[in-house]
Motif scaffolding. Structure first.
Motif, short mmCIF file in Angstrom:
data_model
loop_
_atom_site.label_atom_id
_atom_site.label_comp_id
_atom_site.label_asym_id
_atom_site.label_seq_id
_atom_site.Cartn_x
_atom_site.Cartn_y
_atom_site.Cartn_z
N GLU A 371 0.82 -1.21 0.00
CA GLU A 371 0.00 0.00 0.00
C GLU A 371 0.86 1.27 0.00
O GLU A 371 0.59 2.21 -0.75
CB GLU A 371 -0.93 0.01 1.22
N THR A 372 1.89 1.30 0.81
CA THR A 372 2.68 2.53 0.98
C THR A 372 3.99 2.52 0.18
O THR A 372 4.58 3.59 -0.04
CB THR A 372 3.04 2.73 2.45
N GLY A 373 4.45 1.33 -0.22
CA GLY A 373 5.74 1.24 -0.87
C GLY A 373 6.92 1.37 0.08
O GLY A 373 8.07 1.47 -0.35
N LYS A 374 6.63 1.36 1.38
CA LYS A 374 7.68 1.51 2.39
C LYS A 374 8.20 0.15 2.84
O LYS A 374 7.50 -0.87 2.76
CB LYS A 374 7.15 2.27 3.61
N SER A 375 9.45 0.16 3.34
CA SER A 375 10.05 -1.07 3.86
C SER A 375 9.47 -1.38 5.24
O SER A 375 9.49 -0.52 6.12
CB SER A 375 11.57 -0.90 3.96
N LEU A 376 9.01 -2.61 5.41
CA LEU A 376 8.46 -3.04 6.70
C LEU A 376 9.53 -3.67 7.59
O LEU A 376 9.54 -3.45 8.80
CB LEU A 376 7.34 -4.05 6.48
N GLU A 451 10.72 8.09 10.56
CA GLU A 451 11.11 7.80 11.94
C GLU A 451 12.43 7.05 12.03
O GLU A 451 13.15 7.15 13.03
CB GLU A 451 10.01 6.98 12.63
N ILE A 452 12.75 6.28 11.01
CA ILE A 452 14.01 5.54 10.98
C ILE A 452 15.18 6.46 10.63
O ILE A 452 16.32 6.24 11.06
CB ILE A 452 13.91 4.37 9.98
N LYS A 453 14.90 7.53 9.88
CA LYS A 453 15.95 8.42 9.40
C LYS A 453 16.27 9.58 10.35
O LYS A 453 17.24 10.29 10.12
CB LYS A 453 15.56 8.97 8.03
N ARG A 454 15.46 9.75 11.40
CA ARG A 454 15.73 10.90 12.28
C ARG A 454 17.04 10.70 13.05
O ARG A 454 17.47 9.58 13.28
CB ARG A 454 14.55 11.12 13.23
N PHE A 455 17.66 11.82 13.45
CA PHE A 455 18.96 11.78 14.10
C PHE A 455 18.88 11.41 15.58
O PHE A 455 19.78 10.77 16.12
CB PHE A 455 19.66 13.14 13.97
N TYR A 461 14.79 -0.34 13.04
CA TYR A 461 14.27 -1.08 11.90
C TYR A 461 14.40 -2.58 12.20
O TYR A 461 15.43 -3.04 12.70
CB TYR A 461 15.08 -0.72 10.65
N TYR A 462 13.36 -3.32 11.88
CA TYR A 462 13.37 -4.75 12.18
C TYR A 462 14.26 -5.52 11.21
O TYR A 462 14.11 -5.42 10.00
CB TYR A 462 11.95 -5.33 12.09
N VAL A 463 15.21 -6.26 11.76
CA VAL A 463 15.96 -7.27 11.00
C VAL A 463 15.70 -8.58 11.73
O VAL A 463 16.29 -8.86 12.78
CB VAL A 463 17.46 -6.95 10.94
#
Length: 481
Positions: A371-376, A451-455, A461-463
């Protein structure tokens, strides 16, 4: 790089002493190694993978010259049979890797090596060296580019880099991450990236006065004239002489002053004062460039807290050395070895939980929300596992099976992040252009949530692991316990 050097001996000496032992065993069994890292620099939420092209070049050209063999013989550490073997050795294994420019995360395999054990061991140091360095610089550059919020960032770091190669490859990594160009001319020639630069304070000082220096430069480069205005006094003379040259020479001859650069003083205050003077003289199109010990935190403060009027940034030492976090902790660990004709998973156990490895030969998938094209999330599985995106997918925390998440079937897509690079020692990967890597990296960064890119305190991020992989890992931990 243009001038080829045989870099084969860029390896830790213990790679060779271990290899002598393997050789003495009379066998060269197949093994698998993962190259990964454990922690993002600067407590960030991601890294930008870079350096693969140079790693490929090392592996492709791996060979011991006669001079190398003579040096190793002089150490009196190796048998003649082993030295004879080394004189003929070439890489014959398989390598898979994540494409350069991809945002990556701790613990996932950036590179997977399957090869005879001596060959796999010999390439360790060089792989770590090139990938650690360029990934570190690309990651720092990406953070600085992000902080600039669309304003151009120029890499100005050569004179602060740790020698020639660090400057050249650092410039390459910075360009991948989004820098507009580099001040390092060699990197511009070698990689086809824009080489940028105007003048130093010494140029201004070499003339009888500042105005004459500016006028001579404007006459030499009327189409691309940016003037350094802080040699004496930014406000009392620099900006005034720049405007005078624009009005008396550039504009009457059909040109415009492209920019002014400030390299010292209270950048925010000076930029606002200069902007006011430029605008008052009808020079709204004249950009203000700043340099002087910048990083993502200073840039963010200048833009959002101090209201600085800045159009582009020149960033040097804090970028090219990743000064805030100067070490990238990539490691290279065995995950499988051949026993009785089969590849058997291996695990490294430690009292430090973060140093426990994920066993077995693995694939790495990026799970994308339709739906969003974002990485889950990213998912590690055993090599033989197959994922059906139409089925529900449960992913598991790397150490605790009770921590899991189920993604409904039909709502996600998957992409295998590890692509073939070498097969049986032959390069099978089409190297992209540097511009292609840069464009790809930007597209991939756009798939990450903000939210993952903020400083500050970025979202983790889930691995995660597949059920088969977490079960294998916990089983092996219990057996060793």
């Amino acid at each position: 790089m243009s001038e080829k050097r045989n870099l084969t001996l860029v390896m830790d000496f213990y790679e060779l002493t271990m290899s002598q032992c393997y050789f003495n065993q009379g066998k060269d069994k197949m093994v698998a190694f993962d190259l990964f890292y454990r922690k993002n620099p600067d407590d960030g939420g991601f890294c930008v993978f870079a350096g693969l092209e140079q790693a490929i070049d090392y592996v492709k050209n791996l060979h011991f010259s006669q001079g190398d063999i003579e040096y190793l013989r002089s150490t009196k550490s190796f048998s003649e049979d082993f030295l004879q073997y080394l004189s003929t050795v070439r890489f014959t294994g398989d390598i898979d890797a994540i494409p350069e420019g991809t945002p990556v995360f701790p613990y996932e395999p950036l590179v997977r090596v399957k090869a005879p054990i001596i060959e796999a061991q010999l390439v360790e140091t060089a792989l770590l060296l090139t990938l650690n360095h360029q990934t570190l610089i690309a990651t720092k550059a990406r953070r600085i580019v992000q902080a600039s919020e669309g304003r151009a960032v120029m890499e100005f770091g050569a004179r602060r880099a740790h020698n020639f190669d660090a400057a050249i490859y650092g410039a390459r990594a910075a360009y991948i991450a989004g820098c507009a160009g580099t001040a390092t001319t060699y990197a511009g020639k070698e990689y086809g990236m824009p080489a940028l630069g105007t003048m130093a304070h010494s140029f201004v000082q070499s003339f009888a006065n500042e105005y004459d220096a500016f006028l001579y430069y404007a006459k030499t480069y009327p189409n691309n004239c940016t003037l350094l205005i802080d040699t004496y006094s930014t406000l009392k003379s620099g900006i005034k002489n720049a405007i005078k040259v624009a009005k008396e020479y550039l504009e009457p001859n059909g040109y415009r002053l492209k920019g002014v650069r400030i390299d010292s003083g209270d950048i925010a205050y000076l930029s606002k004062k200069c902007r006011k003077e430029l605008d008052a003289n009808g020079m709204q199109d004249c950009g203000i460039v700043i340099s002087n010990s910048l990083d993502e935190y200073v840039i963010t403060s200048l833009i959002h807290e101090q209201g600085a009027k800045i159009d582009s940034f020149g960033v040097g030492e804090n970028l090219i050395c990743s000064k805030n976090s100067p070490v990238f902790g990539g490691v290279y660990k065995m995950v499988a070895a051949q026993e009785n004709g089969e590849m058997v998973p291996k695990i490294k156990i430690s009292d430090n939980v973060e140093k426990v490895t994920n066993p077995g030969i693995k694939n790495l998938y990026r799970i994308m929300d339709k739906e969003t094209g974002k990485s889950l999330a990213d998912l590690m599985t055993l090599e033989e596992e197959v994922i059906d995106p139409e089925q529900d997918l449960t992913i598991y925390h790397a150490m605790s099976k009770w921590k899991n998440k189920t993604i409904p079937g039909g709502t996600y897509e998957i992409r295998n992040l590890l692509v073939p690079i070498f097969r049986n020692g032959q390069l099978v990967y089409d190297l992209p252009t540097l511009k292609g890597i840069r464009d790809y990296s930007q597209r991939e960064m756009d798939t990450l949530w903000e939210e993952i890119k903020r400083f500050t305190y970025p979202q983790e991020y889930y691995v995660d692991l597949s059920e088969k992989l977490i079960d294998l890992k916990l089983k092996m931990l219990q057996e060793y316990k």
